[in-house]
Structure formats: C-alpha cells, structure tokens
Design a protein around this motif. Structure first.
Motif, PDB file in Angstrom:
ATOM      1  N   THR A 285       0.858  -1.189   0.000  1.00  0.00           N
ATOM      2  CA  THR A 285       0.000   0.000   0.000  1.00  0.00           C
ATOM      3  C   THR A 285       0.887   1.230   0.000  1.00  0.00           C
ATOM      4  N   ILE A 286       0.276   2.373  -0.262  1.00  0.00           N
ATOM      5  CA  ILE A 286       1.008   3.634  -0.383  1.00  0.00           C
ATOM      6  C   ILE A 286       0.273   4.692   0.424  1.00  0.00           C
ATOM      7  N   ASN A 287       1.026   5.612   1.034  1.00  0.00           N
ATOM      8  CA  ASN A 287       0.381   6.599   1.896  1.00  0.00           C
ATOM      9  C   ASN A 287      -0.216   7.740   1.078  1.00  0.00           C
ATOM     10  N   LYS A 288      -0.823   8.696   1.768  1.00  0.00           N
ATOM     11  CA  LYS A 288      -1.615   9.737   1.101  1.00  0.00           C
ATOM     12  C   LYS A 288      -0.760  10.636   0.231  1.00  0.00           C
ATOM     13  N   THR A 289       0.468  10.921   0.648  1.00  0.00           N
ATOM     14  CA  THR A 289       1.336  11.797  -0.124  1.00  0.00           C
ATOM     15  C   THR A 289       2.072  11.076  -1.253  1.00  0.00           C
ATOM     16  N   GLY A 290       1.994   9.755  -1.269  1.00  0.00           N
ATOM     17  CA  GLY A 290       2.649   8.992  -2.322  1.00  0.00           C
ATOM     18  C   GLY A 290       4.136   8.827  -2.149  1.00  0.00           C
ATOM     19  N   GLU A 291       4.660   9.073  -0.944  1.00  0.00           N
ATOM     20  CA  GLU A 291       6.102   8.992  -0.722  1.00  0.00           C
ATOM     21  C   GLU A 291       6.522   7.648  -0.123  1.00  0.00           C
ATOM     22  N   TRP A 292       5.690   7.075   0.741  1.00  0.00           N
ATOM     23  CA  TRP A 292       6.072   5.869   1.474  1.00  0.00           C
ATOM     24  C   TRP A 292       5.286   4.675   0.964  1.00  0.00           C
ATOM     25  N   LEU A 293       5.997   3.587   0.733  1.00  0.00           N
ATOM     26  CA  LEU A 293       5.388   2.311   0.347  1.00  0.00           C
ATOM     27  C   LEU A 293       5.508   1.350   1.520  1.00  0.00           C
ATOM     28  N   ALA A 294       4.438   0.658   1.851  1.00  0.00           N
ATOM     29  CA  ALA A 294       4.446  -0.323   2.940  1.00  0.00           C
ATOM     30  C   ALA A 294       4.256  -1.714   2.347  1.00  0.00           C
ATOM     31  N   PHE A 295       5.114  -2.654   2.745  1.00  0.00           N
ATOM     32  CA  PHE A 295       5.071  -4.025   2.245  1.00  0.00           C
ATOM     33  C   PHE A 295       4.929  -4.983   3.425  1.00  0.00           C
ATOM     34  N   GLY A 296       4.150  -6.033   3.221  1.00  0.00           N
ATOM     35  CA  GLY A 296       4.010  -7.081   4.224  1.00  0.00           C
ATOM     36  C   GLY A 296       4.280  -8.436   3.605  1.00  0.00           C
ATOM     37  N   ALA A 297       5.154  -9.219   4.239  1.00  0.00           N
ATOM     38  CA  ALA A 297       5.465 -10.576   3.784  1.00  0.00           C
ATOM     39  C   ALA A 297       5.207 -11.520   4.948  1.00  0.00           C
ATOM     40  N   SER A 298       4.215 -12.384   4.803  1.00  0.00           N
ATOM     41  CA  SER A 298       3.775 -13.216   5.923  1.00  0.00           C
ATOM     42  C   SER A 298       4.670 -14.421   6.160  1.00  0.00           C
ATOM     43  N   LYS A 299       5.411 -14.855   5.153  1.00  0.00           N
ATOM     44  CA  LYS A 299       6.207 -16.070   5.311  1.00  0.00           C
ATOM     45  C   LYS A 299       7.220 -15.917   6.439  1.00  0.00           C
ATOM     46  N   LEU A 300       7.908 -14.767   6.482  1.00  0.00           N
ATOM     47  CA  LEU A 300       8.897 -14.506   7.520  1.00  0.00           C
ATOM     48  C   LEU A 300       8.428 -13.430   8.494  1.00  0.00           C
ATOM     49  N   GLY A 301       7.202 -12.948   8.349  1.00  0.00           N
ATOM     50  CA  GLY A 301       6.700 -11.926   9.259  1.00  0.00           C
ATOM     51  C   GLY A 301       7.390 -10.589   9.094  1.00  0.00           C
ATOM     52  N   GLN A 302       7.637 -10.152   7.866  1.00  0.00           N
ATOM     53  CA  GLN A 302       8.358  -8.915   7.606  1.00  0.00           C
ATOM     54  C   GLN A 302       7.384  -7.769   7.379  1.00  0.00           C
ATOM     55  N   LEU A 303       7.770  -6.586   7.849  1.00  0.00           N
ATOM     56  CA  LEU A 303       7.026  -5.355   7.616  1.00  0.00           C
ATOM     57  C   LEU A 303       8.033  -4.274   7.237  1.00  0.00           C
ATOM     58  N   LEU A 304       7.852  -3.690   6.048  1.00  0.00           N
ATOM     59  CA  LEU A 304       8.801  -2.696   5.536  1.00  0.00           C
ATOM     60  C   LEU A 304       8.040  -1.461   5.092  1.00  0.00           C
ATOM     61  N   VAL A 305       8.600  -0.303   5.388  1.00  0.00           N
ATOM     62  CA  VAL A 305       8.115   0.969   4.850  1.00  0.00           C
ATOM     63  C   VAL A 305       9.297   1.608   4.138  1.00  0.00           C
ATOM     64  N   TRP A 306       9.128   1.862   2.836  1.00  0.00           N
ATOM     65  CA  TRP A 306      10.233   2.297   1.977  1.00  0.00           C
ATOM     66  C   TRP A 306       9.870   3.619   1.336  1.00  0.00           C
ATOM     67  N   GLU A 307      10.773   4.596   1.414  1.00  0.00           N
ATOM     68  CA  GLU A 307      10.591   5.868   0.716  1.00  0.00           C
ATOM     69  C   GLU A 307      11.252   5.746  -0.649  1.00  0.00           C
TER      70      GLU A 307
END
Length: 881
Positions: free
Chosen positions: A306-328
């Motif tokens: 998903t992407i935030n309101k300003t379009g700068e940050w991307l959030a990724f979720g990977a359930s296999k290893l339980g990862q959560l990433l927010v990338w600019e």
C-alpha cells in the motif's frame, strides 16, 4: 503489591497476514498481528496494540477517511468496529462468510465489503444522524461475479467502484442508480484479476492480473461503418449505443514466471506498485508503463503493498517470515524495517534498567526490543541453531545466551557484537543458563549431559564441570547475592551449589516429580521449584526446608486441542508450569506453561490472585475449552482436514511440508501452532511483566494509559458547560473538576492555562484528592510539552506543599506520578544549568566587546581634539556612532 495488570502492547510480531492501512495523515501504519491490530507511528517511532481480540486471525482491516472508525474482520467474517482515536470497541457484527476485501468510500459515507462472490455496501455509522437501532444499515447488494472478489476500488467522487475477481473479470458498479449507466464487465485477462484502478480523471481503468498482464481500458466507441450507407446522422445515432470500455493498451511485467501477488495504484502521480511472488516489487509510471525501480526486499513473496496519502512511502508485508517494511521510494531509504521471530520463542529477559526486552527463538535469532517504543533495535544471528536461554549480567550491558548449537555466547549491547564464545569439551545442546550477578562466571546445563559447565567470562576458559545430578539439567538460577547456584534436574532433585567456597559443596533437595524450573527470590533466601506434577514448592535456602507449596493443576489446566480425545480439564499435557518468575518485591510469583493461562499467586497465602488469558484466537490449538460438535466429521476435526488439494492454483496445491513435523516453519498448512507460554519476566521496576507466547511477546503493565475514561460523569457535565463555568462564572475549581470528569485532554489544557497565577494555590487547596493523580500527571506532561515552565512549577509547588503528607501516606498510589515529577524537575534543572552556562559565556563576550570598542573611540576623540576639533564635532561623532 499491585496486581491490576492490563494488556499494554504486543512485541515480537509485526505482521502475520492480511492488508496494511495508512492513517489519513500518512504518518502511521496499521498492521494485523494475528487476532490483534498494531499501529506503528512512523514519525515519533512508537507503536501500540489495540486491546480488543478477534476469535480468529484478522483477514482485512479498513480505516475511515476521517481516521475515526477502524473496521477489522477475521477469517470467519466476524467484524469489530472500533473508535480509532479512543481505542474503544463500538460494535460487533457478523458477515456470516469469508471476507476478502473491505474499503471505505472517499467521502466516508459508505463502505463496501467483498463477501465471497458478491459485494455488500453498507452505510457508515455516524454520530451526526439520529439514533438508530442498528449501527450497520445495508445500502445495496451487488452480484455478477462467479468467483471470489480480490479487490475493491472506489472512484474519487464515491459514485462508482471497481471489483476485481478470480473469475478473470473486473466490473464497474455504481453506488446509486445513474441514468444510462449499465454495470460493465471488463473481460480479457487469462488469469485471476488482482486489482482494478481508476485514473485520477476517471477516463481510464487499469487492471492487473496474477499472470503478469496489465490492461488499460478507455471509454470509447467502435464505429460500425457500412459501405452502402454514407449518412452521417446514422453514424451519430449509432455512436452512443456502441460506446463502452475497451482495451487501449496491453503491457506485461515479464518477471521470470513470477506471479503477481499484490498491487496498488496512486492516482495523483499515476504510480503503479506491484509485488511479485519472488519477493521483488516494481514501480511503474502510467500510462506510459515506464519502469522506475525494482528491488528485492524478501526471500519469499510479498503479500500486500500500500502507499500513503502523499505517495512517498510504500508499505510491504510478507507473511512467510513476518516482515514489515516501509520504503521511501524517492530517496530509496527504509523508514521502517521490522521482522518478528518466524519460529517459536523460547525465553526472554528484561535489561537491568527495564528499557529493553530480549527474546530468543528456535530460528536461532536474538532480538532486542525497546520496551517503550515496541520496535526491534538489533538482531543477532551468530547462533546456528535454536537459542534456548538468555540472561543479563546484573552490572553493565552484557547479555549471555545458550543455544542448541553447543555454544554459550556473550554479547556487548553497547557495540552490538559477540565478544566471547564458550564451548564444552564435547558437543552438547545447552538448554539452561545462569549468570553470576557480577558477570564473572557463567553456567550452562544440557539435556544431553548430567553435568553443569562453569566458565570464566574474562578468559573464556572452562573452569569446572559440576557433577552430582543423575538426570538431565532442566534449569539453573543464580541467587541475586551471587553466593549460591540452584540447579533443577529430571532426577527429581534441586541442588544448591556454593561455587565460591573452597569445598564447592551441593545441598540436594528431594522432590516428588521431575523439576522443570527453579527461581530465586530477590532476597536470595528462598527458591521456588516447579515440577511436572503441577506443584510449585518454596524452599528456605539457609535451612534446606520446604516452607510452603501451591497446587496449580486446576488453575493452569485449560484449552483443548483439536486432536485431544479428552476435555481440557483432563488433559495432562497442560497441567504443569514450565516457567515461573518472582515479582520485584518477592511477595508474588508468576507461573505459566503449555496452557492459555498465566497465573499470579500470592506466596504468603498460597492463593490465586489473578489469571491472565494469553489468547482467545481459535486459529491456534489449545484456546477453546469445549469442541464444537458441528466441526467434527467422519474424517476427524474439520480444522485438520487437508483441503489444499482442491485449490485452483497449482502453487497452492503443492505440498512442500514435511510429514509429521510439528515444529519448524509455522506457515505450512500441516502444522497448527499450539498456545504456550515459554518465558516470563517481571520488569525491574515491578510495574510490568512480559510473557513470550505463541502470539508474540505480550506486555502487561500497571501504567496503562486509558484514552477515554470519564470519571463520575453527569448529564450536566459537557464541554460547553465547562467552558461557560470557566469564562462566565470564573469558577476555576469547578471548571477543572468538570474537565477531569470528561477526561478530554484539550479541555483540561484549556482550563489549566486559563487559571490565573494567583489562584493556583486556592484551586489546589480545595481540589478533591481523587483528581490529585490526574492533575500531577497532566502538569508533568505539560512541563515537557508546553512553553510555560514557571507556570507548571508553580502548580507542582502548590501540590507538594499542600498535599505532600497525603501523597506520602498513599505512596503506592502516587508512585508513578511522583517518579514523573522527579524526572520533570531533574530535566528542568539540567536544562537551566546548561542554559545558564551558555548565558555566562555569552555575557562575558558581550561585556568584553564594548570595552575594547570604547577604548578605540576615546583614542579617536583625543586625536581629533589634538587636531583642533570642536565640541560640536565630538557630539556629532557620538550621535553618529
């Protein structure tokens, strides 16, 4: 000792499965963790977990555009509506079937729910409307799809919405009947459609399929020209009849046979983000389909983006290893990079200052968590097998861990490195660990050997192997004074060792069953022993006598697994405590095991004070008391039936799990995690305790801040009457009490700053004692946040001088508040000292500069006088200067 512990936070798990949601301001991210929801504040670097629990793992969450309502739905379709800012549950609802997506409309008036192959649109509950009997009112129901719906996307004006389905089509629906509008089906893909998105001007639609195809659709006509008929009027009449959505362009991602697992589209900048099953994500600029960036962020597939309101940050979720990433993506930097343990936790410990919690797990990783923010600070991966025990040295930032790889390692938590490794003369799997409080000696026990190994921390040399036990060593514990070492073994004995005497004698204590855990009381005079028969016995170390005991078999038993043939009360596997821990003052003991309960006992009376339920998540084995007969079939419990072979996709049908494996990768379909508590630890302050469970690291605290807790509320107590009392009647005490009753922070702040300085002592003198703690807590917070420093100090001075005796008598109730006052005053003192030092140097510089300048001016005046200058010239020079 206070026992009013409440659930405070969930660490150790950052993402399980489901969708991620950004808040409307784009600064926070909501993530489903099992049957709970965690909010990560990305700006202030904090996190909190909502206190409500679902009965199954959460499948979908949605947040209203105003950021006020949170809707979470579990795997069975049961929904909970929550006030997001108050963290208060408003309503429970059941959609009676699996839900695959839920989205609020941009104007917030409706929300659409994808219930299998149909869409239900409901009106959003609003406090502005008149009171209604049903909080959820269905607006319309839409059908037409023949497969489950994967995605719902609203148009910008909230009049239309798109649905993408597994039946290879996407459809356009209207919220309300529109003249001339016919629901349109967009067909042409050869695989399941993952998402369908409107452009910003709603002139085009982009659809993404699982096979890696991207289609762009335009609203246009295809003219039916007849060679025999040249009439233009006939062409114009035929144009609207044949005008519909048509494919204008086709694009393909071409990612080496990797499937598309998730996608999202940002309308303002026409940015398309796609996540693949290979762990790669790509950024594409539409409609030209220019690839901006590709990056591999996971070893396994990305489940949601998903992407935030300003379009700068991307959030990724990977359930296999339980990862959560927010990338600019513009600066190509990580805003948040968190990963929980992807295997069962084994132990945990608090740091001596109580600010960090360390967890170890079967995945061989050691994670250090910040207890205040909830984020993982550092992860150590040097161990090559499961880490079974961890313990801090009492002095300094040194952590010791024992592992099944046959090593005990010492970690420096200042430089974050492994500075010492201890090994035995033969290959052993260490399962127990104890550290001398001085940090000079470390001991470890193993289930393979009956000896206790002792090392010197400074040299890393093996000092001795203590023999005496006739069975595997299950637990070790050093006395806080460092004089004795207690060891528990499966030979039904506990031995007290005097390591630092010449004889190194051991005193055996005989018990009735296998010893599972030993723990020293904080004063080192008593040791608690948990045995396999469900008993906790307390022994006097000096006299080697048993002083008391607790029978916890009835208290700990609870929870029935799907394969159990007996009831929870008769299951023998959950009738003993595998971990115990003393409270900070030594009056209570906390105990837990392979059960869904944590028991808190009073040692003096031997009574059960409180029982905490770890989880009510039915997706985990051992959380339900009674089995539902409707879920029992001729082939066994319906939860254990293998239905993956009926999946439509080949990769979902392939079984890569090991037959008979109950540990290891918990995400495979044949293994069901079982509820258990493997570690307990009180914080050094005694205000909180942590439990390492199957769900994650649960934090229970006494300092739980209630967001909205009206106190002694009355019908006449409203914000309007409070402000009227403050401004019109000038009754400051009454206005302050009314604000405290409403417990609205903005209102308390307004009343607090409106009280004149000379009336502070009068208000504090007549303030009821029940509001005293609220006032102290609020004033200390305002001294840190607000600009009025002296004003806050006047309030604190008035409170201490007037109510100091009462606070001293009720020291236990005001402990947290007074600790905040001390911290506040020390901070002000340090800031004033630093400011005064800076001002001294500045004043010295300013005072020295004019003197030098004055000497120069006087010298110039003397020279001008010698040259024959007049007094008028001197006055003009001074004026000009």
């Amino acid at each position: 000792m206070k026992v009013g512990f409440n659930f405070s936070n969930l660490l150790g798990t950052v993402y399980c499965h489901g969708n991620l949601v950004f808040t409307p301001d784009g600064n926070s991210l909501l993530s489903p963790v099992g049957n709970r929801v965690t909010c990560f504040d990305l700006v202030n670097n904090k996190s909190f977990t909502f206190s409500f629990e679902h009965r199954k793992n959460i499948a979908r969450i949605a947040l209203s555009p105003q950021g006020s309502l949170l809707l979470s739905i579990d795997e069975d379709g049961r929904a909970i509506l929550t006030n997001f800012s108050r963290r208060t549950v408003l309503h429970h609802f059941n959609f009676r079937s699996a839900v695959y997506d839920v989205k609020f409309s941009p104007d917030g008036s409706h929300f659409a729910v994808a219930v299998e192959h149909k869409i239900e649109v409901w009106r959003t509950p609003s406090y502005l409307e008149e009171r209604e009997f049903a909080p959820f009112i269905k607006h319309r129901e839409y059908t037409g799809h023949y497969g489950t719906i994967n995605n719902i996307t609203w148009s910008g004006d909230s009049r239309f919405f798109l649905t993408a389905s597994k039946d290879l089509t996407a459809k356009v629906h209207s919220l309300n009947p529109v003249e001339g509008f016919v629901p349109t089906s967009l067909a042409g893909h050869r695989d399941s459609v993952i998402g369908a998105y409107f452009s910003k001007d709603q002139e085009s639609i982009h659809t993404v399929s699982k096979g890696g195809a991207l289609f762009e659709w335009k609203w246009r006509a295809r003219y039916k020209e007849d060679d025999n008929d040249e009439d233009e009027e006939m062409k114009d009449e035929a144009r609207p009849k044949d005008e519909r959505w048509r494919i204008s362009q086709k694009h393909y991602f071409l990612q080496n046979h990797a499937k598309v697992k998730c996608a999202t589209f940002y309308q303002d900048s026409n940015l398309l983000v796609v996540g693949f099953s290979s762990g790669i994500f790509g950024l594409y600029e539409m409609p030209e389909f220019n690839m901006i960036h590709t990056l591999s962020i996971s070893q396994h597939g990305i489940d949601f983006v998903t992407i935030n309101k300003t379009g700068e940050w991307l959030a990724f979720g990977a359930s296999k290893l339980g990862q959560l990433l927010v990338w600019e993506w513009q600066s190509e930097s990580y805003i948040l990079k968190q990963q929980g343990h992807f295997d069962a936790m084994n132990s945990l410990t608090y740091s001596p200052d109580g600010q960090r919690v360390v967890t170890t797990a079967d995945d061989g990783k050691i994670k250090v968590w910040d207890a205040a923010s909830g984020f993982c600070i550092v992860t150590f991966t040097e161990h090559t097998s499961g880490v079974t025990a961890c313990e801090f040295a009492k002095r300094g930032n040194v952590l010791f861990t024992a592992s099944l790889d046959g090593s005990v390692r010492a970690w420096d938590l200042i430089r974050y490195r492994n500075f010492r490794t201890f090994t035995a003369t033969s290959r052993l799997q260490f399962s127990a660990l104890a550290v001398d409080p001085s940090g000079e000696v470390v001991c470890a026990g193993s289930l393979d050997s009956f000896d206790i190994h002792v090392w010197n921390v400074q040299t890393g040399q093996l000092l001795e192997e203590l023999s005496g036990h006739e069975g595997p060593v299950a637990s070790l514990s050093f006395g806080p004074d460092g004089r004795c070492l207690a060891s528990g073994s499966w030979d039904s004995t506990v031995r007290i060792w005097s390591l630092f005497t010449r004889t190194q004698t051991s005193e055996p204590l005989q018990l009735q069953s296998d010893v599972l855990r030993v723990s020293f009381r904080p004063d080192s005079r008593q040791v608690a022993v948990s045995t396999l028969d469900g008993q906790i016995t307390f022994w006097d170390v000096g006299n080697a006598e048993q002083t008391s005991g607790i029978d916890g078999r009835k208290d700990i038993s609870g929870g029935r697994r799907a394969v159990d043939r007996t009831t929870a009360a008769n299951a023998a596997g959950s009738k003993h405590f595998t971990t115990i821990n003393y409270s900070a003052d030594g009056t209570c003991i906390l105990a837990a095991g392979n059960s869904k309960y944590i028991c808190l006992y009073d040692i003096a009376s031997g009574t059960l004070v409180r029982k905490f339920t770890v989880s009510v998540n039915l997706s985990i084995d051992g959380t339900q008391e009674y089995l539902n007969s409707k879920l029992l079939t001729e082939a066994g419990p319906i939860d254990l039936l293998d239905d993956a072979g009926e999946a439509s996709d080949l990769e979902d049908r392939i079984d890569r799990s090991l037959p008979g494996a109950s540990r290891g990768d918990m995400s495979v379909r044949k293994a069901r995690p079982e509820v258990r508590v493997t570690g307990l630890s009180f914080s050094p302050t005694g205000r909180s305790f942590a439990a390492a469970s199957t769900e994650g690291l649960l934090i229970y605290s006494l300092d739980h801040v209630v967001i909205f807790d009206p106190f002694d509320l009355d019908v006449d107590v409203t914000p309007a009457t409070t402000l009227s009392t403050l401004r019109d009647e000038k009754d400051y005490l009454k206005a302050l009490v009314m604000a405290f009753r409403l417990n609205e922070r903005y209102l308390i702040h307004q009343v607090y700053e409106a009280i004149p300085q000379q009336d502070i002592k009068l208000v504090v003198r007549d303030l009821p004692s029940v509001y005293l703690s609220k006032l102290i807590r609020f004033v200390t917070e305002m001294s840190e946040e607000g600009p009025h420093l002296e004003f806050a100090l006047l309030w604190l001075e008035a409170v201490i001088s007037r109510h100091g005796k009462y606070i001293r008598e009720k020291r236990g109730e005001f402990e947290t508040e007074m600790r905040g006052v001390v911290k506040c005053v020390q901070r002000i003192q340090n800031e004033l000292v630093r400011l005064a030092d800076e001002n001294v140097y500045t004043l010295e510089f300013l005072l020295s500069a004019p003197l030098a300048k004055r000497d120069v001016n006087e010298r110039m005046l003397i020279e001008d006088g010698d040259a024959g200058g007049s007094s008028e010239d001197v006055e003009m020079d001074e004026e000009g200067e």
